[in-house]
Write an enzyme that holds these catalytic residues in place. Structure first.
Site, PDB file in Angstrom:
ATOM      1  N   ASP A   1       0.875  -1.170   0.000  1.00 52.93           N
ATOM      2  CA  ASP A   1       0.000   0.000   0.000  1.00 52.93           C
ATOM      3  C   ASP A   1       0.913   1.221   0.000  1.00 52.93           C
ATOM      4  O   ASP A   1       2.111   1.111   0.296  1.00 52.93           O
ATOM      5  CB  ASP A   1      -0.877  -0.041   1.262  1.00 52.93           C
ATOM      6  CG  ASP A   1      -1.621   1.254   1.494  1.00 52.93           C
ATOM      7  OD1 ASP A   1      -2.341   1.691   0.575  1.00 52.93           O
ATOM      8  OD2 ASP A   1      -1.453   1.849   2.575  1.00 52.93           O
ATOM      9  N   MET A   2       0.389   2.382  -0.287  1.00 54.86           N
ATOM     10  CA  MET A   2       1.246   3.575  -0.367  1.00 54.86           C
ATOM     11  C   MET A   2       1.103   4.483   0.860  1.00 54.86           C
ATOM     12  O   MET A   2       1.963   4.500   1.730  1.00 54.86           O
ATOM     13  CB  MET A   2       0.950   4.343  -1.654  1.00 54.86           C
ATOM     14  CG  MET A   2       1.427   3.614  -2.904  1.00 54.86           C
ATOM     15  SD  MET A   2       3.230   3.401  -3.003  1.00 54.86           S
ATOM     16  CE  MET A   2       3.714   5.036  -3.590  1.00 54.86           C
ATOM     17  N   ASP A   3       0.002   5.246   0.958  1.00 53.60           N
ATOM     18  CA  ASP A   3      -0.150   6.211   2.045  1.00 53.60           C
ATOM     19  C   ASP A   3      -0.179   5.504   3.399  1.00 53.60           C
ATOM     20  O   ASP A   3      -0.961   4.578   3.615  1.00 53.60           O
ATOM     21  CB  ASP A   3      -1.436   7.028   1.861  1.00 53.60           C
ATOM     22  CG  ASP A   3      -1.372   7.901   0.622  1.00 53.60           C
ATOM     23  OD1 ASP A   3      -0.379   8.606   0.451  1.00 53.60           O
ATOM     24  OD2 ASP A   3      -2.324   7.844  -0.184  1.00 53.60           O
TER      25      ASP A   3
ATOM     26  N   GLY B   1      -5.599   2.781  -3.008  1.00 51.56           N
ATOM     27  CA  GLY B   1      -6.878   3.374  -3.345  1.00 51.56           C
ATOM     28  C   GLY B   1      -6.725   4.579  -4.248  1.00 51.56           C
ATOM     29  O   GLY B   1      -7.715   5.151  -4.701  1.00 51.56           O
TER      30      GLY B   1
ATOM     31  N   LYS C   1      -8.503  -4.725  -3.127  1.00 54.82           N
ATOM     32  CA  LYS C   1      -7.108  -4.995  -3.448  1.00 54.82           C
ATOM     33  C   LYS C   1      -6.824  -6.497  -3.558  1.00 54.82           C
ATOM     34  O   LYS C   1      -6.034  -6.924  -4.407  1.00 54.82           O
ATOM     35  CB  LYS C   1      -6.201  -4.360  -2.396  1.00 54.82           C
ATOM     36  CG  LYS C   1      -6.263  -2.836  -2.366  1.00 54.82           C
ATOM     37  CD  LYS C   1      -5.337  -2.272  -1.302  1.00 54.82           C
ATOM     38  CE  LYS C   1      -5.463  -0.770  -1.206  1.00 54.82           C
ATOM     39  NZ  LYS C   1      -4.527  -0.193  -0.216  1.00 54.82           N
TER      40      LYS C   1
ATOM     41  N   ASP D   1      -1.757  -0.508   6.106  1.00 51.95           N
ATOM     42  CA  ASP D   1      -2.005   0.205   7.362  1.00 51.95           C
ATOM     43  C   ASP D   1      -3.469   0.558   7.564  1.00 51.95           C
ATOM     44  O   ASP D   1      -3.886   0.847   8.692  1.00 51.95           O
ATOM     45  CB  ASP D   1      -1.184   1.499   7.417  1.00 51.95           C
ATOM     46  CG  ASP D   1      -1.785   2.590   6.532  1.00 51.95           C
ATOM     47  OD1 ASP D   1      -2.112   3.675   7.046  1.00 51.95           O
ATOM     48  OD2 ASP D   1      -1.950   2.358   5.317  1.00 51.95           O
TER      49      ASP D   1
END
Length: 264
Positions: free
Chosen positions: A8-10, A44, A193, A216
């Site tokens: 995931d990124m953020d 997302g 996802k 997260d």
């Protein structure tokens, strides 16, 4: 043996300054490539924004964007799902009638859209996450695109209440999920996802047991439950930690890179 790494990124791969240790990642990515381990971004967020973080390697990275609605490989859209336009109009009407203090972005395949009368504060935030963003007079009856997600900015104290009200009203037609920090995404049922990752794993002939994933937020739960090696970030939600087998150091400690390096 690990055959794919999914991030995931953020709040996971990106630190609180919305960046990552690029030199360290470059070293790790080279090692991953030499061992034929795939690197996947599952977020997302919008594809155009996601690939901008990897200017040197995005052509070789697979992207599960918009919470699984869109999948890209080698800069090519290889799978897409979208809402029916009538449902899009119903969601907009419901939000404007019942939650007028909620700001919204309508996410399409070609671009994302925001109304011109939206506050400048929210427009500024939106531009950070959506590199392709158009201002329109009204979101309703705007049929130039196919729509894959709503991204809502809600009062933090009302996050769960608004999420629950959307789910109750629209039932099985949508999934309302919180990604934290006063954000609620409305996504296509079943197109999360994990669904996107399952599509790629089948395409590549990889078992979920050979995948390590990091997340997260609550929109990472299905993905973390799907893989054999799941890591919740130390800064992650309690739900994510319950769904994961392992705990990684926080995003501000480059926790993802720390764990990947240990595997390598």
């Amino acid at each position: 043996m690990i055959k794919a790494v999914v991030v995931d990124m953020d709040g996971t791969f990106l630190n609180s300054k919305h960046d990552y240790n690029r030199e360290w990642f470059k070293e790790i990515y080279q090692k991953l490539s030499k061992q034929n381990i795939r690197f996947v971004v599952a977020s997302g967020n919008q594809y155009a924004q996601l690939k901008s973080f990897f200017p040197e390697s995005h052509e070789n990275i697979s992207f599960i964007a918009e919470n699984g609605a869109l999948i890209f490989e080698q800069n090519t859209l290889i799978r897409e799902h979208h809402f029916e336009i009538d449902l899009v109009d119903q969601i907009i009407t419901y939000l404007k009638d019942t939650h007028p203090d909620v700001d919204m972005i309508l996410c399409g395949i070609a671009s994302s859209y925001i109304e011109k009368n939206t506050s400048e504060r929210f427009k500024s935030i939106a531009q950070t996450y959506y590199h392709k963003l158009q201002e329109v007079d009204h979101l309703q009856n705007f049929c130039e695109d196919k729509y894959v997600k709503f991204a809502l900015s809600v009062p933090v104290s009302q996050t769960e209440q608004i999420q629950d009200s959307l789910q109750t009203y629209f039932g099985h037609q949508i999934v309302a999920v919180s990604s934290g920090h006063g954000s609620v995404d409305i996504i296509i049922p079943g197109k999360h996802k994990a669904d996107g990752l399952s599509f790629l794993a089948t395409k590549w002939g990889i078992s979920p047991e050979d995948i390590v994933a990091f997340g997260d937020g609550n929109n990472d739960v299905e993905m973390l439950q799907y893989v054999g090696h799941s890591y919740a970030m130390e800064n992650g939600s309690s739900l994510v930690k319950e769904a994961s087998k392992n705990l990684a150091p926080s995003n501000d400690e480059s926790g993802v890179l720390q764990v990947i390096e240990k595997y390598l």
